[in-house]
Design a protein around this motif. Structure first.
Motif, PDB file in Angstrom:
ATOM      1  N   GLN A  11      -2.255 -18.374  -2.482  1.00 20.14           N
ATOM      2  CA  GLN A  11      -0.986 -18.919  -1.987  1.00 20.14           C
ATOM      3  C   GLN A  11       0.164 -17.943  -2.230  1.00 20.14           C
ATOM      4  OE1 GLN A  11      -0.837 -22.688  -4.056  1.00 20.14           O
ATOM      5  NE2 GLN A  11      -1.294 -23.793  -2.154  1.00 20.14           N
ATOM      6  N   ALA A  12       0.164 -17.284  -3.387  1.00 29.27           N
ATOM      7  CA  ALA A  12       1.236 -16.337  -3.711  1.00 29.27           C
ATOM      8  C   ALA A  12       1.218 -15.140  -2.767  1.00 29.27           C
ATOM      9  CB  ALA A  12       1.101 -15.874  -5.157  1.00 29.27           C
ATOM     10  N   LEU A  13       0.030 -14.735  -2.336  1.00 33.56           N
ATOM     11  CA  LEU A  13      -0.111 -13.564  -1.471  1.00 33.56           C
ATOM     12  C   LEU A  13       0.029 -13.889   0.016  1.00 33.56           C
ATOM     13  CD1 LEU A  13      -3.078 -12.016  -3.411  1.00 33.56           C
ATOM     14  CD2 LEU A  13      -0.819 -10.992  -3.201  1.00 33.56           C
ATOM     15  N   GLN A  14      -0.102 -15.144   0.370  1.00 31.91           N
ATOM     16  CA  GLN A  14      -0.087 -15.579   1.771  1.00 31.91           C
ATOM     17  C   GLN A  14       1.123 -15.080   2.573  1.00 31.91           C
ATOM     18  OE1 GLN A  14      -2.823 -17.024   2.923  1.00 31.91           O
ATOM     19  NE2 GLN A  14      -2.019 -17.027   4.981  1.00 31.91           N
ATOM     20  N   PRO A  15       2.335 -15.065   2.017  1.00 30.81           N
ATOM     21  CA  PRO A  15       3.482 -14.595   2.806  1.00 30.81           C
ATOM     22  C   PRO A  15       3.334 -13.167   3.331  1.00 30.81           C
ATOM     23  CG  PRO A  15       4.239 -15.727   0.836  1.00 30.81           C
ATOM     24  CD  PRO A  15       2.752 -15.589   0.716  1.00 30.81           C
ATOM     25  N   LEU A  16       2.540 -12.355   2.674  1.00 35.13           N
ATOM     26  CA  LEU A  16       2.369 -10.973   3.133  1.00 35.13           C
ATOM     27  C   LEU A  16       1.623 -10.905   4.461  1.00 35.13           C
ATOM     28  CD1 LEU A  16       1.549  -9.164  -0.224  1.00 35.13           C
ATOM     29  CD2 LEU A  16       3.719  -9.258   0.997  1.00 35.13           C
ATOM     30  N   CYS A  31      -2.923  -6.611   5.913  1.00 33.72           N
ATOM     31  CA  CYS A  31      -4.296  -7.056   6.154  1.00 33.72           C
ATOM     32  C   CYS A  31      -4.974  -7.496   4.847  1.00 33.72           C
ATOM     33  CB  CYS A  31      -5.103  -5.965   6.845  1.00 33.72           C
ATOM     34  SG  CYS A  31      -5.477  -4.552   5.820  1.00 33.72           S
ATOM     35  N   ASP A  32      -6.123  -8.138   4.994  1.00 31.93           N
ATOM     36  CA  ASP A  32      -6.838  -8.692   3.842  1.00 31.93           C
ATOM     37  C   ASP A  32      -7.187  -7.638   2.794  1.00 31.93           C
ATOM     38  OD1 ASP A  32      -6.721 -11.268   4.840  1.00 31.93           O
ATOM     39  OD2 ASP A  32      -8.708 -11.174   5.761  1.00 31.93           O
ATOM     40  N   SER A  33      -7.620  -6.462   3.234  1.00 28.92           N
ATOM     41  CA  SER A  33      -8.000  -5.431   2.267  1.00 28.92           C
ATOM     42  C   SER A  33      -6.786  -4.944   1.475  1.00 28.92           C
ATOM     43  CB  SER A  33      -8.698  -4.259   2.957  1.00 28.92           C
ATOM     44  OG  SER A  33      -7.835  -3.647   3.898  1.00 28.92           O
ATOM     45  N   GLU A  34      -5.634  -4.850   2.118  1.00 27.38           N
ATOM     46  CA  GLU A  34      -4.409  -4.445   1.424  1.00 27.38           C
ATOM     47  C   GLU A  34      -3.965  -5.526   0.434  1.00 27.38           C
ATOM     48  OE1 GLU A  34      -2.570  -1.757   5.072  1.00 27.38           O
ATOM     49  OE2 GLU A  34      -2.248  -3.921   5.040  1.00 27.38           O
ATOM     50  N   ILE A  35      -4.092  -6.775   0.844  1.00 29.16           N
ATOM     51  CA  ILE A  35      -3.752  -7.897  -0.037  1.00 29.16           C
ATOM     52  C   ILE A  35      -4.673  -7.904  -1.252  1.00 29.16           C
ATOM     53  CG2 ILE A  35      -3.839 -10.429  -0.209  1.00 29.16           C
ATOM     54  CD1 ILE A  35      -2.626 -10.508   2.611  1.00 29.16           C
ATOM     55  N   CYS A  36      -5.938  -7.628  -1.029  1.00 30.59           N
ATOM     56  CA  CYS A  36      -6.906  -7.566  -2.128  1.00 30.59           C
ATOM     57  C   CYS A  36      -6.508  -6.481  -3.129  1.00 30.59           C
ATOM     58  CB  CYS A  36      -8.289  -7.292  -1.547  1.00 30.59           C
ATOM     59  SG  CYS A  36      -9.590  -7.284  -2.773  1.00 30.59           S
ATOM     60  N   MET A  37      -6.089  -5.325  -2.635  1.00 26.66           N
ATOM     61  CA  MET A  37      -5.672  -4.245  -3.524  1.00 26.66           C
ATOM     62  C   MET A  37      -4.421  -4.640  -4.317  1.00 26.66           C
ATOM     63  SD  MET A  37      -6.389  -0.725  -1.462  1.00 26.66           S
ATOM     64  CE  MET A  37      -6.175  -1.228   0.235  1.00 26.66           C
TER      65      MET A  37
END
Length: 78
Positions: A17-22, A28-34
């Motif tokens: 939820q905290a990362l969702q706004p990005l 993209c998902d891989s950047e969010i994962c990093m």
């Protein structure tokens, strides 16, 4: 075993939820994962370690700062 030993956050759903706004800003998902796993402290650090985001720096600076602050709060509360 490694993942459990190095787990920083208690609730994966809260982190999601905290990362969702990005995602709304084209991250993209891989950047969010990093971003979630590298435990970066500043937007400058994010742009240095994830070069694919540099082109979106002006657009991402504020949302990214807010997300990093939220992740820090969640990490400290764990």
């Amino acid at each position: 075993m490694y993942a459990l030993r190095h787990q920083v956050y208690e609730n994966p759903e809260t982190i999601k939820q905290a990362l969702q706004p990005l995602k709304k800003h084209g991250v993209c998902d891989s950047e969010i994962c990093m971003i979630a796993n590298f435990h970066m402290e500043s937007t400058d650090e994010v742009f240095a370690l994830i070069p694919s985001l540099k082109g979106k720096k002006k657009k991402l600076e504020e949302p990214l700062k807010a997300v990093l602050e939220e992740l820090t709060k969640l990490k400290n509360s764990s």
